[in-house]
Each structure stands twice: as C-alpha cells, then as structure tokens.
Design a protein around this motif. Structure first.
Motif, short mmCIF file in Angstrom:
data_model
loop_
_atom_site.label_atom_id
_atom_site.label_comp_id
_atom_site.label_asym_id
_atom_site.label_seq_id
_atom_site.Cartn_x
_atom_site.Cartn_y
_atom_site.Cartn_z
N HIS A 269 -0.80 4.36 -5.87
CA HIS A 269 -1.86 3.61 -6.55
C HIS A 269 -3.20 4.32 -6.42
O HIS A 269 -3.36 5.27 -5.66
CB HIS A 269 -1.99 2.20 -5.97
N HIS B 26 -2.66 7.60 -4.30
CA HIS B 26 -2.25 7.76 -2.91
C HIS B 26 -1.28 6.64 -2.55
O HIS B 26 -1.15 5.66 -3.27
CB HIS B 26 -3.48 7.72 -1.98
N ASP C 155 -7.24 2.90 -5.81
CA ASP C 155 -7.84 1.64 -5.35
C ASP C 155 -8.69 1.00 -6.44
O ASP C 155 -9.42 1.70 -7.16
CB ASP C 155 -8.72 1.90 -4.12
N TRP D 289 -11.48 9.94 -0.93
CA TRP D 289 -10.80 10.43 -2.13
C TRP D 289 -11.45 9.87 -3.38
O TRP D 289 -12.13 8.84 -3.35
CB TRP D 289 -9.31 10.13 -2.09
N ARG E 112 -11.56 0.78 5.80
CA ARG E 112 -11.88 1.39 4.51
C ARG E 112 -13.20 0.85 3.98
O ARG E 112 -13.46 -0.35 4.07
CB ARG E 112 -10.77 1.08 3.51
N ASN F 74 0.82 -1.22 0.00
CA ASN F 74 0.00 0.00 0.00
C ASN F 74 0.85 1.26 0.00
O ASN F 74 0.33 2.37 -0.14
CB ASN F 74 -0.93 0.02 1.22
FE LIG Z 1 -5.22 2.30 -1.30
#
Ligand SMILES: [Fe+2]
Length: 295
Positions: free
Chosen positions: A108, A257, A110, A250, A272, A104
C-alpha cells in the motif's frame, strides 16, 4: 552529506546528516529534500529519536496529518503502530491491534483513502522484534517507467477508487469500524502521480484501491491487480531491516510498502508521522476533473 544507494534503482541512506540538522538547518533540509525527490525512500541510521524531534523533522516537509479515528494516537500527529496492549503485554493474534498489523502487510501507500493524500511518511523504530518485522518498499515510479507508452498514457488519464474499508476487509470483514467507514468515504485519484520537481510519473495504487472509474467492476479490479503485481515483481524491492535508532521516510506518491511478519509473541513498536501533500507536491493534479471543469 553522503547519499548511499540501497535498493534496485531507488532508496538511499543519508549519512552525515541527522534529523535534528534537517529540523533546524535550511541547507540540510534542502539537501534532504532533493534526495527525497530523487530516491523516494531515505534511511537515517543511529538517530536519537524523540516524538518532538520526529515531528519537528517531519514538519519541514509540510503539514502533519492528524491521526484518524480508530488508530492509536488518534487526534495527535502520531500514529502508534504497536502490538503491545494496555497492560504492557503483547496482544493475541486475533486482537484488533494484531489484525491491523496484518493489514499493513498488504502492499500500500499511506493515506490514499483520505481526503488529502500524503506526501511522505516518517517511521521510527522504538521496539523491534529480534527477527522479521522488516518494511519492504517498491518504486511505483520505476514500475510506471517499465510499462509501455500506450498504457502509461492511458493510466495518466484514468482514475481509481480507494477505500480504507476495502483494504481492511481483506483481513476481516469488520476490521474497519462503522466510525472509520463514516469518517473515511471512498476517494478517487488519478492513477499516475507526476512529480512536479522532476516530471517523472508513478503508479498511484494501493491495497485500498478497488475500482477504476468508467470500467466495469471485474475489468477494473483486474487492471489494478495486474498493475500491483507488476509494481511488486520479484527483484524490484528494497527490504529495510530495522535497527535501533533507524528512521525511514518515503514518498507516498512514488512508492508502495508493506510490513513483513514477525513472531507473534515479540513486541514491536513503531511511531509514524505523516505529511499531507500540498499543491507544490502535485496534489491538485490528482482528483478527477469535474464535468463542469472539462467543458
Ligand atoms: Fe503504511
């Protein structure tokens, strides 16, 4: 509601509005949604977050993803990002959970490796380390707008391949399990995502991207690397330093991010939720047109 700018040309804190307001009130949602389209990263401070509230807030923006196989929270609407093992202690740095945290830390967006890409991710801080563990953002919309017109046009008609196993392979060859590889075949997406609300394009790439359709492997990889470097150039990021009660959302269409490292012995627990992109979010423009459709 006050909108307080945070980053270099994007990212803003919303004050005077809570997650509960957005979840329950149409006008609050409309205001937050407009700020989301404009600023790409939204910060809410001092929230009293529960899983239920986070999900109710998230659902306002669209259909929640079901967490994939191999992630903590699989089968639910929550992704648990944690370095705390089942016995309650922090896992060692070579543990899968720690390696995933490392993955992470690559730039990237998501879910570009999923059959349906994501509109937005909503992340809440539950346990934060004393130092480090920030989340850093860049605007791929502003990065796109910095490119010359010729390259913008070319990218708008180019397509890149995204594969979960590719990004995980940069950390360890076997970090993506056989089950994950089987569940997540490579996906091909247009390299620019045009926001249907404001018409502004954004580079759509991530650590998951490994090839450009129609280009030889080395040239495609070079183009991806150059665009990633341009999008994450020094001075272009917003670094979010987490405080208890923070929730950040976001726009996965217009940002990248990465997590930042923290001392390995410190616990970190984040939750998340992720909302799939729909037609209204422009998802229909992203797949490569089939040869039949072009005729
Ligand atoms: Fe992520």
């Amino acid at each position: 509601m006050d909108v307080v700018p945070l980053g270099p040309g994007f990212a803003a804190e919303l004050r005077g509005v809570t997650l509960a307001d957005v979840a329950s009130n149409d006008a609050a949602y409309a205001a937050a949604r407009a700020a989301f389209e404009e600023h790409s990263v939204l910060v809410f401070r001092g929230q009293d977050v529960t899983d239920e509230l986070q999900l109710a807030f998230s659902r306002r923006f669209g259909p929640p993803e079901v967490t994939k196989v191999g992630s903590q929270g699989t089968g639910s609407h929550f992704v648990i990002l944690s370095t705390i093992g089942p016995d309650g202690t922090v896992v060692p740095s070579d543990h899968r959970q720690a390696m995933r945290a490392k993955a992470n830390q690559l730039w990237h967006t998501d879910s570009s490796f999923k059959r349906v890409p994501a509109l937005t991710s909503i992340l809440s801080a539950r346990i934060i380390p004393a130092q480090g563990g920030e989340t850093e953002y860049v605007s791929t919309r502003l990065a796109f707008e910095r490119l010359d017109a010729g390259l913008q046009k070319r990218l708008a008609n180019s397509f890149a391949w995204h594969d979960y196993a590719h990004s995980r392979g940069q950390i360890a060859a076997d970090l993506a399990s056989p089950e994950e590889r089987a569940a997540l075949p490579p996906q091909c997406w247009r390299m620019v995502w045009k926001n249907p609300v404001n018409g502004r394009g954004a580079i759509y790439l991530a650590s998951h991207a490994y090839a450009v359709e129609g280009m030889d492997a080395a040239a495609g990889k070079k183009l991806i690397d150059e665009l990633m470097a341009a999008a994450t150039a020094p001075g272009t990021s917003y670094l979010h330093q987490w405080q208890k009660g923070d929730v950040v959302m976001w726009d996965n269409r217009a940002t990248m991010h990465r997590g930042r490292p923290w001392p390995a012995h410190d616990a970190r627990l984040m939750v998340r939720t992720t909302i799939s992109a729909t037609e209204a979010d422009g998802v229909g423009t992203m797949p490569m047109p089939s040869p039949q459709a072009a005729e």
